[in-house]
Design a protein around this motif. Sequence first.
Motif, short mmCIF file in Angstrom:
data_model
loop_
_atom_site.label_atom_id
_atom_site.label_comp_id
_atom_site.label_asym_id
_atom_site.label_seq_id
_atom_site.Cartn_x
_atom_site.Cartn_y
_atom_site.Cartn_z
N SER A 73 -15.62 12.91 -14.58
CA SER A 73 -17.06 12.78 -14.83
C SER A 73 -17.83 12.92 -13.52
N TYR A 74 -17.39 12.22 -12.49
CA TYR A 74 -18.09 12.28 -11.21
C TYR A 74 -18.01 13.68 -10.60
N GLU A 75 -16.88 14.33 -10.77
CA GLU A 75 -16.75 15.69 -10.25
C GLU A 75 -17.73 16.64 -10.95
N TYR A 76 -17.88 16.46 -12.25
CA TYR A 76 -18.84 17.29 -12.98
C TYR A 76 -20.27 17.06 -12.46
N ILE A 77 -20.65 15.80 -12.26
CA ILE A 77 -21.98 15.49 -11.74
C ILE A 77 -22.15 16.09 -10.35
N SER A 78 -21.13 15.94 -9.52
CA SER A 78 -21.20 16.49 -8.16
C SER A 78 -21.42 17.99 -8.19
N ARG A 79 -20.77 18.69 -9.10
CA ARG A 79 -20.93 20.15 -9.20
C ARG A 79 -22.26 20.55 -9.82
N SER A 80 -22.84 19.63 -10.62
CA SER A 80 -24.10 19.94 -11.29
C SER A 80 -25.32 19.70 -10.41
N LEU A 81 -25.22 18.76 -9.49
CA LEU A 81 -26.38 18.38 -8.69
C LEU A 81 -27.02 19.54 -7.90
N HIS A 111 0.84 -1.20 0.00
CA HIS A 111 0.00 0.00 0.00
C HIS A 111 0.87 1.25 0.00
N ALA A 112 1.92 1.23 0.80
CA ALA A 112 2.82 2.39 0.85
C ALA A 112 3.49 2.63 -0.49
N GLU A 113 3.68 1.57 -1.26
CA GLU A 113 4.28 1.70 -2.59
C GLU A 113 3.27 2.15 -3.65
N GLY A 114 2.00 2.22 -3.26
CA GLY A 114 0.99 2.71 -4.20
C GLY A 114 -0.01 1.68 -4.67
N VAL A 115 0.05 0.45 -4.12
CA VAL A 115 -0.91 -0.58 -4.51
C VAL A 115 -2.15 -0.39 -3.64
N ARG A 116 -3.11 0.35 -4.16
CA ARG A 116 -4.30 0.72 -3.41
C ARG A 116 -5.46 0.91 -4.37
N ARG A 117 -6.63 1.15 -3.84
CA ARG A 117 -7.83 1.33 -4.66
C ARG A 117 -7.95 2.82 -5.00
N TYR A 118 -7.78 3.15 -6.26
CA TYR A 118 -7.81 4.54 -6.69
C TYR A 118 -9.19 4.99 -7.14
N GLY A 119 -9.85 4.20 -8.00
CA GLY A 119 -11.08 4.67 -8.62
C GLY A 119 -10.76 5.55 -9.82
N PHE A 120 -11.65 5.55 -10.81
CA PHE A 120 -11.43 6.29 -12.04
C PHE A 120 -12.70 7.03 -12.46
N HIS A 121 -12.69 7.62 -13.66
CA HIS A 121 -13.79 8.45 -14.16
C HIS A 121 -14.08 9.63 -13.22
N GLY A 160 -16.10 2.37 -21.19
CA GLY A 160 -15.52 2.19 -19.86
C GLY A 160 -16.64 2.49 -18.88
N ALA A 161 -16.79 1.67 -17.86
CA ALA A 161 -17.93 1.83 -16.96
C ALA A 161 -17.50 1.67 -15.51
N SER A 162 -18.06 2.50 -14.66
CA SER A 162 -17.83 2.38 -13.23
C SER A 162 -18.98 3.07 -12.51
N MET A 163 -18.98 2.92 -11.19
CA MET A 163 -19.99 3.56 -10.35
C MET A 163 -19.30 4.17 -9.14
N CYS A 164 -19.90 5.23 -8.63
CA CYS A 164 -19.32 5.97 -7.51
C CYS A 164 -20.40 6.26 -6.47
#
Length: 404
Positions: free
Chosen positions: A183-191, A170-180, A211-215
Amino acid sequence: MDTILVVNAGSSSVKFQVFVVEGEGRLLRMIKGQVEGIGSRPRLRANGAGGDPMADRAYPIEAIPDVPAAMSVAGEWLRSEVRVNPLAVGHRVVHGGPDYERPVLVDHGVVSRLERFVALAPLHQPHNLAPIRSILANFPTVPQVACFDTAFHRTHGPLADHYAIPHQLHAEGVRRYGFHGLSYEYISRSLPQIAPDIAKRRVIVAHLGSGASMCAMKDGLSVESTMGFTALDGLPMGTRPGQLDPGVVLYLISEKGMAAAKVQEFLYRDCGLKGLSGVSNDMRELEASTDPQARLAVDYFAYRVGLNAGMLAAALQGLDAFVFTAGIGENSSGIRARVAEQLRWLGVTLDEAENARHSSLISGKNSLIPVYVIPTDEELMIAQHTLSLLMNGHSRNTRHKRVS
Protein backbone atom coordinates in the motif's frame (compact mmCIF):
# COMPACT_ATOMS: atom_id res chain seq x y z
CA MET A 1 -5.19 -12.01 -24.51
CA ASP A 2 -2.31 -11.88 -22.03
CA THR A 3 -3.35 -11.56 -18.39
CA ILE A 4 -1.92 -11.44 -14.87
CA LEU A 5 -3.87 -12.99 -11.99
CA VAL A 6 -3.46 -11.40 -8.55
CA VAL A 7 -4.42 -13.42 -5.44
CA ASN A 8 -4.85 -12.17 -1.87
CA ALA A 9 -5.90 -15.08 0.33
CA GLY A 10 -7.21 -14.85 3.89
CA SER A 11 -8.67 -17.31 6.36
CA SER A 12 -12.26 -17.09 5.11
CA SER A 13 -11.90 -15.56 1.64
CA VAL A 14 -9.75 -15.56 -1.46
CA LYS A 15 -9.78 -12.23 -3.28
CA PHE A 16 -8.60 -12.17 -6.86
CA GLN A 17 -8.20 -9.71 -9.71
CA VAL A 18 -7.33 -10.17 -13.36
CA PHE A 19 -5.32 -7.57 -15.28
CA VAL A 20 -4.95 -7.46 -19.05
CA VAL A 21 -1.42 -6.76 -20.28
CA GLU A 22 -1.58 -4.08 -22.96
CA GLY A 23 1.15 -2.58 -25.11
CA GLU A 24 4.34 -1.34 -23.44
CA GLY A 25 3.56 -3.27 -20.27
CA ARG A 26 0.44 -1.32 -19.28
CA LEU A 27 -2.08 -3.11 -17.08
CA LEU A 28 -5.85 -2.79 -17.36
CA ARG A 29 -8.08 -4.23 -14.64
CA MET A 30 -10.49 -6.74 -16.18
CA ILE A 31 -12.08 -8.69 -13.28
CA LYS A 32 -12.38 -8.21 -9.54
CA GLY A 33 -13.77 -11.06 -7.48
CA GLN A 34 -13.59 -13.21 -4.39
CA VAL A 35 -14.62 -16.52 -2.94
CA GLU A 36 -15.98 -15.63 0.49
CA GLY A 37 -17.46 -17.58 3.39
CA ILE A 38 -14.95 -20.42 3.07
CA GLY A 39 -15.99 -23.26 5.38
CA SER A 40 -19.29 -21.62 6.30
CA ARG A 41 -21.33 -20.08 3.48
CA PRO A 42 -19.13 -20.24 0.38
CA ARG A 43 -19.95 -17.81 -2.40
CA LEU A 44 -18.19 -16.78 -5.60
CA ARG A 45 -18.70 -13.16 -6.59
CA ALA A 46 -17.05 -11.34 -9.48
CA ASN A 47 -17.49 -8.07 -11.34
CA GLY A 48 -16.07 -6.65 -14.53
CA ALA A 49 -13.97 -3.51 -14.81
CA GLY A 50 -17.02 -1.28 -14.88
CA GLY A 51 -18.62 -2.96 -11.88
CA ASP A 52 -20.99 -5.07 -13.97
CA PRO A 53 -21.71 -8.44 -12.28
CA MET A 54 -20.12 -11.50 -13.86
CA ALA A 55 -20.81 -14.16 -11.22
CA ASP A 56 -22.70 -14.60 -7.96
CA ARG A 57 -22.94 -18.24 -6.93
CA ALA A 58 -23.50 -19.99 -3.61
CA TYR A 59 -21.95 -23.37 -2.83
CA PRO A 60 -22.54 -26.01 -0.14
CA ILE A 61 -20.10 -25.92 2.78
CA GLU A 62 -18.46 -29.20 1.79
CA ALA A 63 -17.70 -27.88 -1.71
CA ILE A 64 -15.34 -25.16 -0.44
CA PRO A 65 -13.99 -26.18 2.98
CA ASP A 66 -10.60 -24.44 2.65
CA VAL A 67 -8.44 -22.05 0.62
CA PRO A 68 -7.17 -24.63 -1.92
CA ALA A 69 -10.77 -25.57 -2.70
CA ALA A 70 -11.65 -21.89 -3.13
CA MET A 71 -8.71 -21.49 -5.51
CA SER A 72 -9.92 -24.51 -7.47
CA VAL A 73 -13.43 -23.08 -7.84
CA ALA A 74 -12.22 -19.61 -8.81
CA GLY A 75 -9.64 -21.03 -11.21
CA GLU A 76 -12.14 -23.29 -12.93
CA TRP A 77 -14.54 -20.37 -13.39
CA LEU A 78 -11.79 -18.18 -14.83
CA ARG A 79 -10.52 -20.86 -17.22
CA SER A 80 -13.78 -22.42 -18.37
CA GLU A 81 -16.20 -19.52 -18.45
CA VAL A 82 -14.10 -16.38 -18.81
CA ARG A 83 -11.34 -18.06 -20.83
CA VAL A 84 -8.59 -16.56 -18.69
CA ASN A 85 -5.29 -18.45 -18.64
CA PRO A 86 -2.86 -16.08 -16.94
CA LEU A 87 0.75 -15.63 -17.92
CA ALA A 88 1.62 -15.55 -14.22
CA VAL A 89 0.08 -15.26 -10.76
CA GLY A 90 1.07 -12.61 -8.23
CA HIS A 91 0.44 -13.13 -4.52
CA ARG A 92 0.35 -10.87 -1.51
CA VAL A 93 2.52 -12.40 1.20
CA VAL A 94 2.48 -10.49 4.46
CA HIS A 95 5.87 -11.47 5.91
CA GLY A 96 9.09 -11.76 3.94
CA GLY A 97 11.29 -11.76 7.04
CA PRO A 98 14.94 -10.70 6.68
CA ASP A 99 15.40 -12.78 3.54
CA TYR A 100 13.26 -10.99 0.97
CA GLU A 101 13.61 -7.32 0.12
CA ARG A 102 12.03 -7.53 -3.34
CA PRO A 103 9.25 -9.54 -4.97
CA VAL A 104 10.54 -12.97 -5.92
CA LEU A 105 9.68 -15.78 -8.32
CA VAL A 106 8.35 -18.68 -6.27
CA ASP A 107 9.55 -22.25 -6.09
CA HIS A 108 9.28 -24.93 -3.39
CA GLY A 109 12.40 -23.60 -1.68
CA VAL A 110 10.92 -20.12 -1.39
CA VAL A 111 7.72 -21.54 0.10
CA SER A 112 9.73 -23.50 2.67
CA ARG A 113 11.60 -20.37 3.73
CA LEU A 114 8.40 -18.34 3.99
CA GLU A 115 6.82 -21.00 6.21
CA ARG A 116 9.30 -19.98 8.91
CA PHE A 117 7.42 -16.71 9.35
CA VAL A 118 3.99 -18.23 9.95
CA ALA A 119 4.30 -17.58 13.70
CA LEU A 120 5.02 -13.90 12.99
CA ALA A 121 1.86 -13.41 10.93
CA PRO A 122 -0.52 -16.22 11.96
CA LEU A 123 -3.64 -14.46 10.63
CA HIS A 124 -2.15 -14.05 7.17
CA GLN A 125 0.94 -16.09 6.28
CA PRO A 126 -0.59 -19.60 6.27
CA HIS A 127 -3.42 -18.44 4.04
CA ASN A 128 -1.09 -16.42 1.77
CA LEU A 129 0.96 -19.57 1.17
CA ALA A 130 -1.96 -21.97 0.64
CA PRO A 131 -2.85 -20.84 -2.92
CA ILE A 132 0.84 -20.75 -3.85
CA ARG A 133 1.16 -24.41 -2.86
CA SER A 134 -2.05 -25.27 -4.67
CA ILE A 135 -0.85 -23.74 -7.94
CA LEU A 136 2.61 -25.30 -7.57
CA ALA A 137 0.94 -28.70 -7.23
CA ASN A 138 -1.64 -28.35 -9.99
CA PHE A 139 -0.02 -25.92 -12.47
CA PRO A 140 3.73 -26.21 -11.83
CA THR A 141 4.70 -24.42 -15.08
CA VAL A 142 2.75 -21.24 -14.27
CA PRO A 143 5.16 -18.60 -12.90
CA GLN A 144 4.21 -17.27 -9.48
CA VAL A 145 5.51 -14.13 -7.79
CA ALA A 146 5.41 -13.42 -4.04
CA CYS A 147 5.10 -9.73 -3.17
CA PHE A 148 5.83 -8.85 0.45
CA ASP A 149 4.20 -6.35 2.78
CA THR A 150 7.51 -6.04 4.61
CA ALA A 151 9.73 -5.29 1.60
CA PHE A 152 9.03 -1.54 1.27
CA HIS A 153 10.28 -0.93 4.82
CA ARG A 154 13.68 -2.56 4.32
CA THR A 155 15.09 0.94 3.67
CA HIS A 156 14.97 1.55 7.44
CA GLY A 157 18.28 2.47 9.00
CA PRO A 158 19.62 0.56 12.02
CA LEU A 159 18.04 2.90 14.58
CA ALA A 160 14.57 2.17 13.22
CA ASP A 161 15.32 -1.49 12.52
CA HIS A 162 16.59 -2.62 15.94
CA TYR A 163 15.01 -3.44 19.27
CA ALA A 164 17.01 -2.88 22.47
CA ILE A 165 17.72 -6.60 22.86
CA PRO A 166 20.91 -8.67 22.44
CA HIS A 167 22.28 -8.48 18.92
CA GLN A 168 22.08 -12.23 18.42
CA LEU A 169 18.28 -12.02 18.39
CA HIS A 170 18.43 -9.30 15.74
CA ALA A 171 20.73 -11.50 13.67
CA GLU A 172 18.14 -14.27 13.96
CA GLY A 173 15.49 -11.95 12.54
CA VAL A 174 13.93 -10.36 15.63
CA ARG A 175 13.70 -6.82 14.29
CA ARG A 176 11.21 -4.15 13.30
CA TYR A 177 9.89 -5.01 9.85
CA GLY A 178 6.82 -2.85 9.24
CA PHE A 179 3.85 -3.96 7.14
CA HIS A 180 1.29 -2.70 4.58
CA GLY A 181 4.31 -2.06 2.37
CA LEU A 182 2.50 -2.72 -0.90
CA SER A 183 0.00 0.00 0.00
CA TYR A 184 2.74 2.46 0.93
CA GLU A 185 4.68 1.65 -2.22
CA TYR A 186 1.60 2.41 -4.30
CA ILE A 187 1.14 5.77 -2.55
CA SER A 188 4.82 6.56 -2.99
CA ARG A 189 4.56 5.90 -6.73
CA SER A 190 1.34 7.90 -7.01
CA LEU A 191 2.49 11.06 -5.25
CA PRO A 192 4.62 12.41 -8.14
CA GLN A 193 1.45 12.59 -10.26
CA ILE A 194 -0.96 13.71 -7.52
CA ALA A 195 1.23 16.07 -5.50
CA PRO A 196 4.64 16.50 -7.18
CA ASP A 197 5.67 19.32 -4.83
CA ILE A 198 5.71 17.02 -1.81
CA ALA A 199 6.37 13.62 -3.40
CA LYS A 200 10.04 13.53 -2.39
CA ARG A 201 9.66 15.44 0.86
CA ARG A 202 8.66 14.39 4.40
CA VAL A 203 5.31 12.59 4.22
CA ILE A 204 3.31 10.57 6.74
CA VAL A 205 0.92 8.04 5.20
CA ALA A 206 -1.85 6.60 7.40
CA HIS A 207 -3.10 3.24 6.14
CA LEU A 208 -6.26 3.03 8.21
CA GLY A 209 -8.39 -0.06 7.80
CA SER A 210 -9.25 -3.18 9.78
CA GLY A 211 -5.49 -3.53 9.86
CA ALA A 212 -3.94 -0.13 10.48
CA SER A 213 -0.46 1.35 10.45
CA MET A 214 1.40 4.51 9.56
CA CYS A 215 4.59 5.10 7.62
CA ALA A 216 7.05 8.00 7.55
CA MET A 217 8.44 8.51 4.04
CA LYS A 218 11.27 10.69 2.80
CA ASP A 219 12.37 10.84 -0.82
CA GLY A 220 9.64 8.28 -1.50
CA LEU A 221 11.23 5.66 0.78
CA SER A 222 10.18 4.30 4.17
CA VAL A 223 12.06 5.82 7.10
CA GLU A 224 9.94 4.55 10.00
CA SER A 225 6.73 2.59 10.59
CA THR A 226 4.36 2.06 13.48
CA MET A 227 4.38 -1.72 13.02
CA GLY A 228 7.35 -3.82 14.08
CA PHE A 229 8.23 -7.52 14.41
CA THR A 230 4.62 -8.58 13.82
CA ALA A 231 1.41 -6.93 12.64
CA LEU A 232 0.25 -6.55 16.26
CA ASP A 233 2.21 -3.37 16.97
CA GLY A 234 1.42 0.33 16.59
CA LEU A 235 -2.13 1.56 16.07
CA PRO A 236 -5.21 -0.16 17.51
CA MET A 237 -6.91 -2.20 14.79
CA GLY A 238 -10.17 -4.05 14.26
CA THR A 239 -9.22 -6.97 16.50
CA ARG A 240 -5.54 -6.29 17.33
CA PRO A 241 -4.45 -4.07 20.23
CA GLY A 242 -1.59 -2.14 18.68
CA GLN A 243 1.09 -0.87 21.04
CA LEU A 244 1.06 -2.95 24.21
CA ASP A 245 3.38 -3.18 27.20
CA PRO A 246 5.03 -6.64 27.02
CA GLY A 247 4.21 -6.91 30.70
CA VAL A 248 0.57 -7.38 29.74
CA VAL A 249 1.51 -10.56 27.89
CA LEU A 250 3.51 -11.77 30.90
CA TYR A 251 0.51 -11.02 33.11
CA LEU A 252 -1.82 -13.04 30.87
CA ILE A 253 0.55 -15.99 31.08
CA SER A 254 1.53 -15.85 34.76
CA GLU A 255 -1.65 -14.55 36.39
CA LYS A 256 -4.38 -15.66 33.99
CA GLY A 257 -2.79 -18.99 33.16
CA MET A 258 -3.13 -18.49 29.41
CA ALA A 259 -1.01 -20.71 27.17
CA ALA A 260 1.01 -19.11 24.39
CA ALA A 261 -1.45 -20.25 21.71
CA LYS A 262 -4.34 -18.77 23.68
CA VAL A 263 -2.52 -15.47 24.13
CA GLN A 264 -1.85 -15.36 20.39
CA GLU A 265 -5.51 -16.00 19.61
CA PHE A 266 -6.56 -13.34 22.12
CA LEU A 267 -4.21 -10.64 20.79
CA TYR A 268 -5.04 -11.24 17.14
CA ARG A 269 -8.79 -11.78 17.39
CA ASP A 270 -10.28 -10.34 20.60
CA CYS A 271 -8.60 -6.99 21.18
CA GLY A 272 -8.43 -3.69 19.29
CA LEU A 273 -11.67 -1.87 18.52
CA LYS A 274 -13.61 -5.08 19.14
CA GLY A 275 -12.19 -5.58 22.62
CA LEU A 276 -12.26 -1.92 23.66
CA SER A 277 -15.81 -1.26 22.49
CA GLY A 278 -17.40 -4.61 23.25
CA VAL A 279 -19.62 -3.73 20.30
CA SER A 280 -17.87 -4.35 16.98
CA ASN A 281 -14.56 -4.36 15.14
CA ASP A 282 -16.15 -2.41 12.26
CA MET A 283 -15.48 1.34 12.39
CA ARG A 284 -18.70 2.05 10.49
CA GLU A 285 -20.76 0.40 13.21
CA LEU A 286 -18.80 2.13 15.96
CA GLU A 287 -19.25 5.57 14.42
CA ALA A 288 -23.00 4.97 14.11
CA SER A 289 -23.35 3.64 17.66
CA THR A 290 -24.45 5.68 20.69
CA ASP A 291 -22.87 3.18 23.10
CA PRO A 292 -20.30 4.98 25.34
CA GLN A 293 -17.75 2.21 24.85
CA ALA A 294 -18.11 2.51 21.08
CA ARG A 295 -17.49 6.26 21.39
CA LEU A 296 -14.41 5.50 23.49
CA ALA A 297 -13.07 3.14 20.85
CA VAL A 298 -13.48 5.73 18.09
CA ASP A 299 -11.86 8.47 20.18
CA TYR A 300 -9.04 6.12 21.18
CA PHE A 301 -8.34 5.22 17.56
CA ALA A 302 -8.07 8.87 16.49
CA TYR A 303 -5.99 9.73 19.56
CA ARG A 304 -3.50 6.96 18.83
CA VAL A 305 -3.21 8.01 15.18
CA GLY A 306 -2.38 11.51 16.42
CA LEU A 307 0.20 10.24 18.92
CA ASN A 308 1.93 8.12 16.30
CA ALA A 309 1.92 11.00 13.84
CA GLY A 310 3.96 12.95 16.38
CA MET A 311 6.45 10.09 16.64
CA LEU A 312 6.79 9.81 12.86
CA ALA A 313 7.15 13.58 12.44
CA ALA A 314 10.03 13.39 14.93
CA ALA A 315 11.62 10.59 12.89
CA LEU A 316 11.36 12.80 9.80
CA GLN A 317 12.50 15.92 11.71
CA GLY A 318 9.48 17.76 10.37
CA LEU A 319 6.47 17.19 8.15
CA ASP A 320 5.51 18.40 4.68
CA ALA A 321 2.31 16.39 4.00
CA PHE A 322 -0.11 13.88 5.51
CA VAL A 323 -1.95 11.21 3.48
CA PHE A 324 -4.99 9.10 4.41
CA THR A 325 -5.52 5.79 2.63
CA ALA A 326 -7.21 2.33 2.98
CA GLY A 327 -10.81 1.56 3.97
CA ILE A 328 -11.27 3.89 6.95
CA GLY A 329 -8.86 6.54 5.70
CA GLU A 330 -10.52 6.74 2.30
CA ASN A 331 -14.16 6.54 3.40
CA SER A 332 -14.59 7.99 6.90
CA SER A 333 -14.75 11.77 6.85
CA GLY A 334 -15.44 11.62 10.58
CA ILE A 335 -12.22 9.80 11.43
CA ARG A 336 -10.25 12.12 9.15
CA ALA A 337 -11.73 15.12 10.96
CA ARG A 338 -10.90 13.65 14.37
CA VAL A 339 -7.33 12.89 13.33
CA ALA A 340 -6.91 16.37 11.84
CA GLU A 341 -8.00 17.82 15.18
CA GLN A 342 -5.21 15.79 16.82
CA LEU A 343 -2.77 17.37 14.36
CA ARG A 344 -3.75 20.99 14.92
CA TRP A 345 -0.48 21.53 16.83
CA LEU A 346 1.30 20.88 13.52
CA GLY A 347 -0.78 23.59 11.84
CA VAL A 348 -3.24 21.19 10.17
CA THR A 349 -6.72 22.48 9.34
CA LEU A 350 -9.37 20.78 7.21
CA ASP A 351 -11.72 22.12 4.59
CA GLU A 352 -14.93 20.56 5.93
CA ALA A 353 -16.69 20.62 2.56
CA GLU A 354 -13.80 18.96 0.71
CA ASN A 355 -13.48 16.39 3.48
CA ALA A 356 -17.18 15.57 3.25
CA ARG A 357 -16.80 15.15 -0.52
CA HIS A 358 -13.84 12.79 -0.01
CA SER A 359 -11.75 15.05 -2.25
CA SER A 360 -8.12 14.34 -2.97
CA LEU A 361 -6.95 17.48 -1.13
CA ILE A 362 -8.96 18.07 2.05
CA SER A 363 -6.83 20.55 4.00
CA GLY A 364 -7.92 24.15 4.42
CA LYS A 365 -6.31 27.01 2.49
CA ASN A 366 -4.47 28.19 5.60
CA SER A 367 -3.27 24.73 6.65
CA LEU A 368 0.49 24.61 7.15
CA ILE A 369 0.46 20.93 6.17
CA PRO A 370 -1.45 19.72 3.09
CA VAL A 371 -3.66 16.71 3.79
CA TYR A 372 -4.56 14.26 1.03
CA VAL A 373 -6.88 11.29 0.58
CA ILE A 374 -5.39 8.83 -1.91
CA PRO A 375 -7.06 5.46 -2.57
CA THR A 376 -4.55 2.65 -2.42
CA ASP A 377 -4.27 -0.20 -4.94
CA GLU A 378 -2.19 -3.07 -3.59
CA GLU A 379 -3.47 -5.43 -6.30
CA LEU A 380 -2.20 -3.20 -9.11
CA MET A 381 1.14 -2.98 -7.30
CA ILE A 382 1.31 -6.79 -7.17
CA ALA A 383 0.38 -7.05 -10.86
CA GLN A 384 3.10 -4.56 -11.81
CA HIS A 385 5.73 -6.45 -9.82
CA THR A 386 4.60 -9.75 -11.31
CA LEU A 387 4.76 -8.49 -14.87
CA SER A 388 8.15 -6.90 -14.24
CA LEU A 389 9.65 -10.14 -12.95
CA LEU A 390 8.03 -12.09 -15.75
CA MET A 391 9.58 -9.78 -18.34
CA ASN A 392 12.97 -9.82 -16.61
CA GLY A 393 12.87 -13.56 -16.10
CA HIS A 394 14.46 -13.46 -12.66
CA SER A 395 14.34 -11.80 -9.23
CA ARG A 396 17.04 -9.49 -7.98
CA ASN A 397 16.89 -9.68 -4.21
CA THR A 398 19.18 -6.70 -3.62
CA ARG A 399 18.91 -4.08 -0.95
CA HIS A 400 17.17 -0.73 -1.42
CA LYS A 401 19.26 2.38 -0.89
CA ARG A 402 19.08 3.25 2.79
CA VAL A 403 17.62 6.53 3.93
CA SER A 404 20.05 8.60 5.95
